[in-house]
Design an enzyme around this catalytic site. Structure first.
Site, PDB file in Angstrom:
ATOM      1  N   SER A 169       0.832  -1.200   0.000  1.00  0.00           N
ATOM      2  CA  SER A 169       0.000   0.000   0.000  1.00  0.00           C
ATOM      3  C   SER A 169       0.870   1.255   0.000  1.00  0.00           C
ATOM      4  O   SER A 169       1.659   1.463  -0.914  1.00  0.00           O
ATOM      5  CB  SER A 169      -0.962  -0.045   1.192  1.00  0.00           C
ATOM      6  OG  SER A 169      -1.949   0.956   1.083  1.00  0.00           O
ATOM      7  N   ASP A 276      -9.830  -4.797  -4.578  1.00  0.00           N
ATOM      8  CA  ASP A 276      -9.163  -3.603  -4.061  1.00  0.00           C
ATOM      9  C   ASP A 276      -9.436  -2.400  -4.959  1.00  0.00           C
ATOM     10  O   ASP A 276      -9.313  -2.494  -6.184  1.00  0.00           O
ATOM     11  CB  ASP A 276      -7.659  -3.879  -3.981  1.00  0.00           C
ATOM     12  CG  ASP A 276      -6.862  -2.760  -3.354  1.00  0.00           C
ATOM     13  OD1 ASP A 276      -7.467  -1.790  -2.844  1.00  0.00           O
ATOM     14  OD2 ASP A 276      -5.617  -2.861  -3.360  1.00  0.00           O
ATOM     15  N   HIS A 308      -7.918  -5.229  -0.307  1.00  0.00           N
ATOM     16  CA  HIS A 308      -6.666  -4.546  -0.002  1.00  0.00           C
ATOM     17  C   HIS A 308      -5.966  -5.140   1.223  1.00  0.00           C
ATOM     18  O   HIS A 308      -6.577  -5.332   2.261  1.00  0.00           O
ATOM     19  CB  HIS A 308      -6.960  -3.059   0.236  1.00  0.00           C
ATOM     20  CG  HIS A 308      -5.744  -2.202   0.318  1.00  0.00           C
ATOM     21  ND1 HIS A 308      -4.959  -1.930  -0.770  1.00  0.00           N
ATOM     22  CD2 HIS A 308      -5.176  -1.552   1.364  1.00  0.00           C
ATOM     23  CE1 HIS A 308      -3.973  -1.137  -0.408  1.00  0.00           C
ATOM     24  NE2 HIS A 308      -4.068  -0.894   0.886  1.00  0.00           N
TER      25      HIS A 308
END
Length: 333
Positions: A169, A276, A308
């Site tokens: 991320s 995601d 995610h």
């Protein structure tokens, strides 16, 4: 929640992530609990300890060593955790679980960087911390043997011809920044044979990139897209950034931006998850790297039915285990 927080006046909020008070204090509303390192993790046998990289600025890390590796040289992974640049920690439960599993599976030395968080430390401070941390790690390879805050696990076990970086991320965004910088600047280290230290490979899982215009199958008018977390996080942390949501730090592709052919590694793996919101950006990034003239290997891995950071947040799931094995195979290739 801190019982005293209800008595303080709120200055601003980035819900559901954090709240800033007028006295300057920050209350983080999400993230997993902090856990201590372990001399020997009961599930994996991995050893870990917390170390200081720099006192000024304050950069620390948690370093991991697999079980029963006496004097053996191992690949080195420098890892950057996720959390929108503003929450989570290298010392959290989920990040520690991730590192224990990956170190056990891949038999590597891993160092998870505790970079300073926004908004107390505005961007690009997290990026600068990660670059400084990577250079500190690389300096352990130096034939001069002079390292500030020398770490024996790195000097004894680190094989700096097999140096990797990785992140998830926002941590993948930090990894991208570090790779671009490594493509233009030398790391602070050298091999005994005189060769410079270079990053062999990097993985980016669910990378945090965004932009003003939809890519791939992304949809929605501007007003709808600005309600999504990727936009809100960037807008909150960087309200005066040049080019706004198309700033090079969050949108690395476009006119006038550095060529992705300069990525400072020879192998790159990007992971995306089907559900995601950042999926299309990850695919777009991989295609942009391939089209840039990048001379290394590029690989895309997609996991269906997951969202995610699933391999971190759902660390006991079957798909998380499979993803750890996939990352391990990349580090061992």
């Amino acid at each position: 929640m801190d019982s005293t927080s209800t008595d303080k006046e709120v200055s601003s909020e980035l819900l559901p992530f954090l709240r800033v008070y007028k006295d300057g204090s920050v209350e983080r509303l999400t993230g997993s609990p902090i856990v201590p390192p372990s001399p020997e993790d009961p599930e994996t046998g991995v050893s870990s300890k917390d170390i200081t990289i720099s006192e000024d600025p304050n950069i620390t890390a948690r370093i991991y060593l697999p079980k029963a590796q006496p004097d053996q040289k191992l690949p080195v992974l420098v890892y950057f955790h996720g959390g929108g640049f503003c929450f989570e920690s290298a010392y959290s439960l989920v990040e520690t679980k991730l590192m224990n599993s990956l170190v056990s599976e891949a038999k590597i030395v891993a160092i998870s960087i505790e970079y300073r968080l926004a908004p107390e430390h505005p961007l690009p401070i997290p990026h600068e911390d990660c670059w400084a941390a990577l250079n500190w790690v690389a300096s352990h390879s130096s034939s001069s043997g002079v390292v500030v805050n020398n770490e024996p696990w790195l000097t004894t076990h680190g094989d700096f011809k097999r140096l990797f970086i990785g992140g998830d991320s926002a941590g993948a965004n930090l990894a991208h920044y570090t790779l671009m910088r490594a493509g233009n600047e030398s790391l602070h280290g050298d091999h005994a044979d005189g060769g410079v230290v270079k990053i062999l490979g990097a993985f980016q899982t669910h990378p945090y990139f965004w932009g003003s215009k939809p890519v791939g199958s992304e949809t929605g008018v501007r007003e709808e897209r600005e309600k999504l977390a990727p936009f809100r996080v960037w807008e909150y942390l960087n309200p005066t950034a040049s080019d706004g949501i198309d700033n090079v730090m969050v949108n690395p592709v476009g006119p006038g931006k550095p060529s992705l052919s300069m990525l400072g590694c020879s192998r790159l793996l990007v992971g995306v998850a089907q559900l995601d919101v950042l999926r299309e950006r990850g695919i777009w990034y991989v295609n942009a790297v391939k089209e840039s003239g990048f001379q290394g290997e590029v690989e895309l891995v997609e996991v269906e039915g997951e969202d995610h950071a699933f391999h971190i947040l759902k660390y006991e799931s079957e798909n998380a285990s499979k993803m750890i094995k996939r990352l391990a195979s990349f580090l061992l290739k």
